[in-house]
Design an enzyme around this catalytic site. Structure first.
Site, short mmCIF file in Angstrom:
data_model
loop_
_atom_site.label_atom_id
_atom_site.label_comp_id
_atom_site.label_asym_id
_atom_site.label_seq_id
_atom_site.Cartn_x
_atom_site.Cartn_y
_atom_site.Cartn_z
N SER A 3 0.79 -1.23 -0.01
CA SER A 3 0.05 -0.12 0.00
C SER A 3 0.78 1.19 0.19
O SER A 3 1.83 1.29 0.29
CB SER A 3 -0.89 0.09 1.29
OG SER A 3 -1.77 -1.14 1.18
N1 SAH Z 1 -0.63 -4.73 4.04
C1 SAH Z 1 0.06 -5.33 2.89
C2 SAH Z 1 -1.16 -5.02 1.57
C3 SAH Z 1 -1.06 -6.09 0.53
S1 SAH Z 1 -2.41 -6.29 -0.56
C4 SAH Z 1 1.22 -4.47 2.35
O1 SAH Z 1 1.52 -3.55 2.58
O2 SAH Z 1 1.78 -5.31 1.64
C5 SAH Z 1 -3.50 -7.24 0.23
C6 SAH Z 1 -3.15 -8.44 0.72
O3 SAH Z 1 -4.45 -9.15 1.07
C7 SAH Z 1 -2.63 -9.28 -0.46
O4 SAH Z 1 -1.28 -9.93 -0.01
C8 SAH Z 1 -3.60 -10.58 -0.58
O5 SAH Z 1 -3.21 -11.61 -1.00
C9 SAH Z 1 -4.16 -10.35 0.88
N2 SAH Z 1 -5.62 -11.08 0.95
C10 SAH Z 1 -6.44 -11.11 -0.10
N3 SAH Z 1 -7.59 -11.88 0.32
C11 SAH Z 1 -7.29 -12.49 1.53
C12 SAH Z 1 -8.23 -13.13 2.45
N4 SAH Z 1 -9.42 -13.55 2.24
N5 SAH Z 1 -7.49 -13.42 3.67
C13 SAH Z 1 -6.21 -13.12 3.94
N6 SAH Z 1 -5.57 -12.27 3.05
C14 SAH Z 1 -6.02 -11.94 1.81
#
Ligand code: SAH
Length: 206
Positions: free
Chosen positions: A51
């Protein structure tokens, strides 16, 4: 909050010093190193993104954490937001659905010395009931609807910070506070997140 929200909205000193301390370049893939300190999201593989720092700061501030807080994060991704939480809160629990991302985040966080972070691979829609209730819950992917298990796992007085909306557009960042008799919800800003994958989506597309 005025729109568009700006860094001047980030007044929580704990949040600002966490942003200053966490080396974002350690979480960013090699190909994007030169952009690690730009205020924008970057690809982290598997179609996911780290993000934008401003959004990380905003969501963290909305949680209103203290050094005693136990916090749950859904969507570990590369672990950057996890590290920011670990700088401020006592214990951080984080759930990621893609095993490779969780493994890489675990390595990065261990190398940086975070020992108050607990990672798990699974569907974050269900939260992590074993360690509930949480003083704060943050979801870093857009939920198609409000996940009842997360509201359930929030402690009284705790904040749930979550983008809700369809994949790719029309998402709203919400903060929901758990009160004695129910939940109070407040809209914060229009946002754009990768989708929270859910069992429901898989059933729909099957
Ligand atoms: N906070 C992270 C954001 C990553 S993007 C960072 O700064 O790197 C969002 C993330 O949510 C992705 O890694 C994706 O794989 C995860 N995600 C999507 N659906 C999910 C679910 N149902 N349970 C857990 N994680 C999930």
């Amino acid at each position: 909050m005025p729109w568009p929200p700006h860094w001047s909205e980030i007044t929580d000193r704990d949040v600002l010093s966490a942003i200053e301390r966490v080396p974002r370049h350690r979480f960013v893939p090699r190909d994007y190193q030169e952009y690690a300190y730009d205020d924008r999201p970057l690809p982290i593989g598997h179609g996911q993104t780290i993000s934008q720092p401003f959004i990380v700061a905003l969501m963290t501030q909305l949680l209103e954490l203290t050094p005693d807080s136990k916090v749950l994060e859904i969507g570990t991704g590369c672990g950057y937001q996890t590290a920011i939480l670990a700088e401020i809160a006592k214990e951080v629990y984080s759930v990621e659905v893609i095993p490779e991302l969780s493994e890489r985040a675990a390595k990065t966080l261990a190398k940086l010395g975070y020992d108050n972070v607990h990672l798990r691979v699974g569907d974050g829609w269900e939260g992590w009931p074993e360690h509930a209730p949480y003083d704060g819950i943050i979801v870093t992917a857009a939920a198609p609807a409000w996940p009842p298990p997360l509201v359930e796992q929030l402690a009284a007085g705790g904040n749930l910070v979550i983008p809700v909306g369809p994949s790719g557009w029309d998402q709203v960042l919400w903060v929901a506070t758990k009160l004695e008799g129910g939940i109070s919800k407040r809209r914060v800003a229009p946002v754009r997140f990768v989708p929270l994958v859910s069992q429901f989506d898989e059933e729909e597309s099957a």
